[in-house]
Structures are given as structure tokens and as C-alpha cells.
Motif scaffolding. Structure first.
Motif, PDB file in Angstrom:
ATOM      1  N   LEU A  65       0.810  -1.228   0.000  1.00  0.00           N
ATOM      2  CA  LEU A  65       0.000   0.000   0.000  1.00  0.00           C
ATOM      3  C   LEU A  65       0.842   1.276   0.000  1.00  0.00           C
ATOM      4  CD1 LEU A  65      -3.013  -0.810   2.396  1.00  0.00           C
ATOM      5  CD2 LEU A  65      -2.773  -1.245  -0.052  1.00  0.00           C
ATOM      6  N   GLY A 102     -16.080   4.242   4.385  1.00  0.00           N
ATOM      7  CA  GLY A 102     -15.403   2.949   4.534  1.00  0.00           C
ATOM      8  C   GLY A 102     -15.477   2.208   3.220  1.00  0.00           C
ATOM      9  N   ALA A 158     -15.417   4.306  -0.477  1.00  0.00           N
ATOM     10  CA  ALA A 158     -14.156   5.030  -0.259  1.00  0.00           C
ATOM     11  C   ALA A 158     -14.146   6.413  -0.903  1.00  0.00           C
ATOM     12  CB  ALA A 158     -12.998   4.186  -0.795  1.00  0.00           C
ATOM     13  N   TRP A 190      -8.541   3.706  11.136  1.00  0.00           N
ATOM     14  CA  TRP A 190      -8.061   2.364  10.799  1.00  0.00           C
ATOM     15  C   TRP A 190      -6.723   2.420  10.063  1.00  0.00           C
ATOM     16  CZ3 TRP A 190     -10.039  -0.956  13.712  1.00  0.00           C
ATOM     17  CH2 TRP A 190     -11.395  -0.954  14.021  1.00  0.00           C
ATOM     18  N   LYS A 198     -13.796  11.860  -8.709  1.00  0.00           N
ATOM     19  CA  LYS A 198     -13.014  12.629  -9.699  1.00  0.00           C
ATOM     20  C   LYS A 198     -12.188  13.748  -9.073  1.00  0.00           C
ATOM     21  CE  LYS A 198     -15.164  11.002 -13.580  1.00  0.00           C
ATOM     22  NZ  LYS A 198     -14.441  10.104 -14.452  1.00  0.00           N
ATOM     23  N   ASP A 233      -6.250   0.938  -7.637  1.00  0.00           N
ATOM     24  CA  ASP A 233      -5.228   0.049  -8.200  1.00  0.00           C
ATOM     25  C   ASP A 233      -4.305  -0.462  -7.090  1.00  0.00           C
ATOM     26  OD1 ASP A 233      -3.565  -1.207 -10.191  1.00  0.00           O
ATOM     27  OD2 ASP A 233      -2.168   0.462  -9.917  1.00  0.00           O
ATOM     28  N   TYR A 252     -10.825  -5.958   6.386  1.00  0.00           N
ATOM     29  CA  TYR A 252     -10.003  -4.829   5.896  1.00  0.00           C
ATOM     30  C   TYR A 252      -9.562  -5.012   4.441  1.00  0.00           C
ATOM     31  CZ  TYR A 252      -5.781  -7.211   8.062  1.00  0.00           C
ATOM     32  OH  TYR A 252      -4.789  -8.057   8.463  1.00  0.00           O
ATOM     33  N   GLU A 253      -9.191  -3.884   3.873  1.00  0.00           N
ATOM     34  CA  GLU A 253      -8.818  -3.771   2.454  1.00  0.00           C
ATOM     35  C   GLU A 253      -9.945  -4.247   1.522  1.00  0.00           C
ATOM     36  OE1 GLU A 253      -4.808  -4.056   1.277  1.00  0.00           O
ATOM     37  OE2 GLU A 253      -4.047  -3.941   3.331  1.00  0.00           O
ATOM     38  N   GLY A 254     -11.156  -3.944   1.949  1.00  0.00           N
ATOM     39  CA  GLY A 254     -12.345  -4.285   1.170  1.00  0.00           C
ATOM     40  C   GLY A 254     -13.027  -5.495   1.760  1.00  0.00           C
ATOM     41  N   LEU A 288     -18.692  -7.485  -5.077  1.00  0.00           N
ATOM     42  CA  LEU A 288     -19.116  -6.397  -5.976  1.00  0.00           C
ATOM     43  C   LEU A 288     -18.096  -6.227  -7.118  1.00  0.00           C
ATOM     44  CD1 LEU A 288     -20.376  -2.906  -4.813  1.00  0.00           C
ATOM     45  CD2 LEU A 288     -18.397  -3.047  -6.304  1.00  0.00           C
TER      46      LEU A 288
HETATM   47  N1  CAA Z   1      -7.780   0.152 -10.738  1.00  0.00           N
HETATM   48  C1  CAA Z   1      -7.690   1.387 -11.312  1.00  0.00           C
HETATM   49  N2  CAA Z   1      -8.740   2.247 -11.349  1.00  0.00           N
HETATM   50  C2  CAA Z   1      -9.889   1.839 -10.799  1.00  0.00           C
HETATM   51  C3  CAA Z   1     -10.054   0.580 -10.189  1.00  0.00           C
HETATM   52  C4  CAA Z   1      -8.939  -0.282 -10.176  1.00  0.00           C
HETATM   53  N3  CAA Z   1      -8.996  -1.494  -9.602  1.00  0.00           N
HETATM   54  N4  CAA Z   1     -11.314   0.477  -9.718  1.00  0.00           N
HETATM   55  C5  CAA Z   1     -11.928   1.615 -10.015  1.00  0.00           C
HETATM   56  N5  CAA Z   1     -11.070   2.449 -10.681  1.00  0.00           N
HETATM   57  C6  CAA Z   1     -11.350   3.782 -11.200  1.00  0.00           C
HETATM   58  C7  CAA Z   1     -12.497   3.734 -12.197  1.00  0.00           C
HETATM   59  O1  CAA Z   1     -12.052   3.434 -13.490  1.00  0.00           O
HETATM   60  C8  CAA Z   1     -13.040   5.133 -12.077  1.00  0.00           C
HETATM   61  O2  CAA Z   1     -12.200   6.020 -12.778  1.00  0.00           O
HETATM   62  P1  CAA Z   1     -12.787   6.996 -13.943  1.00  0.00           P
HETATM   63  O3  CAA Z   1     -13.792   7.840 -13.241  1.00  0.00           O
HETATM   64  O4  CAA Z   1     -11.612   7.729 -14.433  1.00  0.00           O
HETATM   65  O5  CAA Z   1     -13.417   6.072 -14.941  1.00  0.00           O
HETATM   66  C9  CAA Z   1     -12.857   5.479 -10.605  1.00  0.00           C
HETATM   67  O6  CAA Z   1     -11.794   4.628 -10.138  1.00  0.00           O
HETATM   68  C10 CAA Z   1     -14.113   5.253  -9.787  1.00  0.00           C
HETATM   69  O7  CAA Z   1     -14.436   3.872  -9.882  1.00  0.00           O
HETATM   70  P2  CAA Z   1     -15.866   3.290  -9.446  1.00  0.00           P
HETATM   71  O8  CAA Z   1     -16.930   4.076 -10.147  1.00  0.00           O
HETATM   72  O9  CAA Z   1     -15.829   1.815  -9.623  1.00  0.00           O
HETATM   73  O10 CAA Z   1     -15.902   3.703  -7.899  1.00  0.00           O
HETATM   74  P3  CAA Z   1     -16.994   3.399  -6.802  1.00  0.00           P
HETATM   75  O11 CAA Z   1     -17.224   4.638  -6.016  1.00  0.00           O
HETATM   76  O12 CAA Z   1     -18.173   2.698  -7.395  1.00  0.00           O
HETATM   77  O13 CAA Z   1     -16.196   2.412  -5.782  1.00  0.00           O
HETATM   78  C11 CAA Z   1     -15.564   0.322  -4.836  1.00  0.00           C
HETATM   79  C12 CAA Z   1     -15.847   1.152  -6.076  1.00  0.00           C
HETATM   80  C13 CAA Z   1     -15.018  -0.986  -5.396  1.00  0.00           C
HETATM   81  C14 CAA Z   1     -16.799   0.043  -4.003  1.00  0.00           C
HETATM   82  C15 CAA Z   1     -14.494   1.039  -3.966  1.00  0.00           C
HETATM   83  O14 CAA Z   1     -15.019   2.160  -3.295  1.00  0.00           O
HETATM   84  C16 CAA Z   1     -13.857   0.116  -2.939  1.00  0.00           C
HETATM   85  O15 CAA Z   1     -12.958  -0.635  -3.260  1.00  0.00           O
HETATM   86  N6  CAA Z   1     -14.325   0.179  -1.647  1.00  0.00           N
HETATM   87  C17 CAA Z   1     -13.648  -0.519  -0.556  1.00  0.00           C
HETATM   88  C18 CAA Z   1     -12.579   0.369   0.023  1.00  0.00           C
HETATM   89  C19 CAA Z   1     -11.483  -0.413   0.714  1.00  0.00           C
HETATM   90  O16 CAA Z   1     -11.067  -1.470   0.280  1.00  0.00           O
HETATM   91  N7  CAA Z   1     -10.984   0.160   1.810  1.00  0.00           N
HETATM   92  C20 CAA Z   1      -9.900  -0.405   2.531  1.00  0.00           C
HETATM   93  C21 CAA Z   1      -8.982   0.688   3.004  1.00  0.00           C
HETATM   94  S1  CAA Z   1      -7.367   0.241   3.548  1.00  0.00           S
HETATM   95  C22 CAA Z   1      -7.573  -0.600   5.003  1.00  0.00           C
HETATM   96  O17 CAA Z   1      -8.352  -1.490   5.084  1.00  0.00           O
HETATM   97  C23 CAA Z   1      -6.799  -0.247   6.217  1.00  0.00           C
HETATM   98  C24 CAA Z   1      -5.438  -0.796   6.286  1.00  0.00           C
HETATM   99  O18 CAA Z   1      -4.509  -0.038   6.558  1.00  0.00           O
HETATM  100  C25 CAA Z   1      -5.173  -2.252   6.123  1.00  0.00           C
END
Ligand code: CAA
Length: 379
Positions: free
Chosen positions: A92, A130, A133, A155, A179, A237, A362-364, A371
């Protein structure tokens, strides 16, 4: 992938030997004291595990994600709290800096990260964002050649011991939410970067998860990673890589559960023989073994794809979904095989049960992985 190269076999063996010698004996201590021994962080540096995703040019080994996933399985087999610290640091922070950082940023920050002088953290989640994101509300406002950050992240794994954090903040509130977000490298010693509340967690207690507050925190504009307002795709990503790390952690914890269950079943005698002789126990062991084998293959395939620079969002989500469920399945069966003894701190089954639980969160969370997979296959 059915056989590791000679190099990866050596890396795995080194990680396994380290985990057996230094992590397994300390894991319960880490859990109780709620932090890792400093000696462990130092030894990880000596093994080069802080720089697995950093190229040699910047002091790392550049071995990449497959090597990282193999190392993480072994470290987590010994201690989940240590494992997640190495995972977050490499996947990360070091990875996105390698991929999206400019030459100046890489030169300034990567050598300290690769050596372990600085531990890395990732700041995305907030009290109001959460799973969603992109709804984050931390603001970054331009002021001369700086951005001023205001907001609260929660977190934050390793937040209280990190030297550098990758922080996502809203730079444009007037566009659709995903955006207008940018990514910033923030040295945690920067005035206005404040460590807040530390969570008392159910498991992986040796890994501190804290709140990080940004109060008029002035960050050089030169610390922006990637382009203005283009941070959200970087965050997503990066999480693809992070999810492979947590999937590898899940395999490690699950493997530890399997080994503990077998050891106990061989010595616990009931109805005149070790319980390992009963088919009811054998079926549990067989299911644990099979699900772990399948998880390991999903993890290594996703890591291999990522190393080749190919899209791997779905594969990373599949690996995390299946491996984290497997870790929890194995932890549950391990505790069940131990019976009442497993529900006490006399055996590590109890800690493994607590440590496994977070891998589905965590991490989704599990439903976010579903989804991502469903969007990928349905379109
Ligand atoms: N790679 C590159 N770009 C990506 C991508 C990927 N895997 N997924 C989405 N994008 C881009 C899209 O192409 C889009 O870009 P454009 O507008 O330029 O086309 C933009 O990101 C928005 O994408 P979405 O419309 O799909 O976004 P969304 O709001 O619908 O969210 C989601 C998608 C999958 C639900 C996302 O919000 C998500 O992953 N949520 C979970 C968050 C998460 O994992 N949090 C963990 C945090 S870290 C942690 O846990 C703590 C720690 O320290 C361990």
C-alpha cells in the motif's frame, strides 16, 4: 504455477525459518502487549522484506508481488500482526510509490522505506467513508507551494509507528466524488499530523490501528503522487495489490490453524484413541487442506498477473474473497477440534480465531470483493 523457482524457494525458506524462530514464539506476546517487538522490525529489514516491491535502484530487492505473497504467507503463519505490517508497507505504500511516484519522490523516500528505517501507512478510510471510499471528506487546499490538509483518517494500520503515509484527500469538491481526489505523501513528523485514538481490536492486536488527524497540516505540493484530482484510481489500483497481500495473510493464518489442529488431534485421546483417528476430524482436516490449496493458487496467480503488469482486479478480489473465508473456516474448525480448550488462552487456536476475522473486513470487506468480481464478469 505449480513449482516455485529456485530463487522463490530460497526466499520462502528464509521467511519460513524466520517465522518459526522469531515470530511464532513472540506472536502471543505481540497480541498481549499490542505492539510488535522492535527487534522483529529490525530483523525483517536484515532479511530485505521491507523492500520486496522496491527496485534495486532504490535499495530494495525488486522481487515483486509473487515473492511478497510467498513471504507474507510464511510470516502470517507465525504472526498475523507482523504479517499485516509487512503487507501494508510493501503493497500500500512502496508499490504505489514505485508505480506512480516521480523520480524525485522515489529518490527521497524509497531507500528509507526499503531499509525499514521508515514503516509505511495508507490513509483512505474515514469515519464517514469505509466501503464507499470515494465519499472521503479530508480536504487538501492549495496554498502557495503547499497543500493544507484537514480531516481525520481511521483504521490506519501502523499509523503510530509509520514514518511516511500515503494520504488521499479531496482537492476538488465540485466534481463527482471519485473525480476530485488526490494522493499525497505525508511525513508523519509534519506539524499538524497527529496520532489520535488507538483501537482495541478483536485480533491482530500487535499491529496498531490508529486514527490520524490532519489539522492544518502543510504538505509540499511536490509530495502529490500522480496528477491533481487523479488519486482515486491510484487508491483502487493500489488496493488490488493490497488485497493480494491480505489474501496471502489469510492463507498463512489458515495454514497455522491447520497445523495446530493436526498437532492437537494427534495427541488428544478420547474414546481410547487420538481424535485424529476419527473420520469426523479427518473430514475437517481434509476440507481445511483443500481450501488452503485452492486459496494459495488463487493468491499466486493474482500476484503473478500483477508482476506482469496485467489487470488483476478481479483475480485479486477472488483471491481475497476465497482465502479470507478459508482462513475463517480453518480458524473455526481448528477451535472446534480443540473443544473447550480451544476457547481458552491455553492454546493459540483462540488467537488464530481472532486474527482470522479481520481478513474478511479490511482492504475491502467480503461483499466489496463480490461487488468487484460481479462488476467485472457482468459488466
Ligand atoms: N484500478 C484502477 N482504477 C480503478 C479501479 C482499479 N482497480 N477500480 C476503479 N477504478 C477507477 C475507475 O475506473 C473510475 O475512474 P474513472 O472515473 O476515471 O473512470 C474510478 O476509479 C471510480 O471507480 P468506481 O466508479 O468503480 O468507484 P466506486 O465509487 O463505485 O467504488 C468500490 C468502487 C469498489 C466500491 C471502492 O469504493 C472500494 O474498493 N471500496 C472498498 C474500500 C477499501 O477497500 N478500503 C480499505 C482501506 S485500507 C484498510 O483497510 C486499512 C489498512 O490499513 C489495512
Amino acid at each position: 504455477m505449480f513449482e516455485l523457482s529456485e530463487e522463490l524457494t530460497m526466499v520462502r525458506d528464509a521467511a519460513r525459518e524466520f517465522a518459526e524462530r522469531e515470530l511464532k514464539p513472540r506472536a502471543t506476546k505481540h497480541d498481549r502487549q499490542e505492539h510488535l517487538d522492535a527487534e522483529v522490525l529490525k530483523l525483517i529489514g536484515e532479511l530485505g522484506f521491507w523492500g520486496l516491491t522496491v527496485s534495486e535502484e532504490y535499495g530494495g530487492s525488486g522481487l515483486g508481488n509473487l515473492a511478497l505473497s510467498i513471504v507474507l504467507e510464511e510470516l502470517n503463519r507465525g504472526c498475523g500482526a507482523t504479517g499485516v505490517t509487512v503487507s501494508v508497507h510493501n503493497s500500500l505504500l512502496c508499490s504505489p510509490l514505485m508505480k506512480y511516484g516521480n523520480a524525485e519522490q522515489k529518490k527521497r523516500f524509497l531507500p528509507k522505506l526499503a531499509s525499514g528505517e521508515w514503516i509505511g501507512a495508507y490513509c483512505l478510510t474515514e469515519p464517514g467513508s469505509g466501503s464507499d471510499a470515494a465519499a472521503l471528506s479530508t480536504r487538501a487546499v492549495k496554498d502557495g507551494d503547499h497543500y493544507v490538509l484537514d480531516g481525520t483518517k481511521i483504521w490506519v494500520t501502523s499509523g503510530s509507528m509509520a514514518g511516511l503515509a500515503l494520504v488521499y484527500a479531496r482537492t476538488n469538491p465540485d466534481v463527482p466524488k471519485a473525480k476530485g481526489i488526490s494522493a499525497f505523501l505525508v511525513e508523519t513528523s509534519t506539524p499538524g499530523c497527529i496520532v489520535g485514538k488507538k483501537e482495541l481490536k478483536c485480533g491482530i492486536r500487535g499491529s496498531p490501528a490508529v486514527e490520524l488527524q490532519f489539522d492544518k497540516c502543510r504538505v509540499p505540493a511536490a509530495n502529490m503522487v500522480g496528477a491533481l484530482d487523479k488519486g482515486f484510481p491510484i487508491a483502487m489500483d493500489t488496493l488490488d495489490g493490497g488485497r493480494i497481500g491480505i489474501a496471502a495473510q489469510s492463507v498463512g493464518i489458515g495454514q497455522a490453524c491447520l497445523e495446530e489442529a493436526i498437532s492437537y488431534a494427534k495427541v488428544r485421546v478420547q474414546f481410547g484413541k487420538p481424535i485424529a483417528h476419527f473420520q469426523a476430524i479427518q473430514h475437517k482436516i481434509a476440507d481445511m487442506q483443500t481450501r488452503l490449496s485452492a486459496s494459495r493458487m488463487l493468491v499466486q496467480k493474482a500476484a503473478w498477473l500483477r508482476d506482469r503488469g496485467e489487470p488483476c482486479g478481479r483475480q485479486a478480489a477472488e483471491a481475497k474473497l476465497f482465502a479470507s473465508q478459508t482462513a475463517n473456516f480453518c480458524a473455526d474448525e481448528c477451535l472446534q477440534i480443540h473443544g473447550g480448550a480451544g476457547y481458552t488462552d491455553h492454546f493459540i487456536a483462540e488467537r488464530l480465531f481472532r486474527d482470522a476475522r479481520i481478513t474478511e473486513i479490511y482492504e475491502g470487506a467480503t461483499d466489496i470483493q463480490r461487488l468487484v468480481i460481479a462488476r467485472s464478469v457482468i459488466g
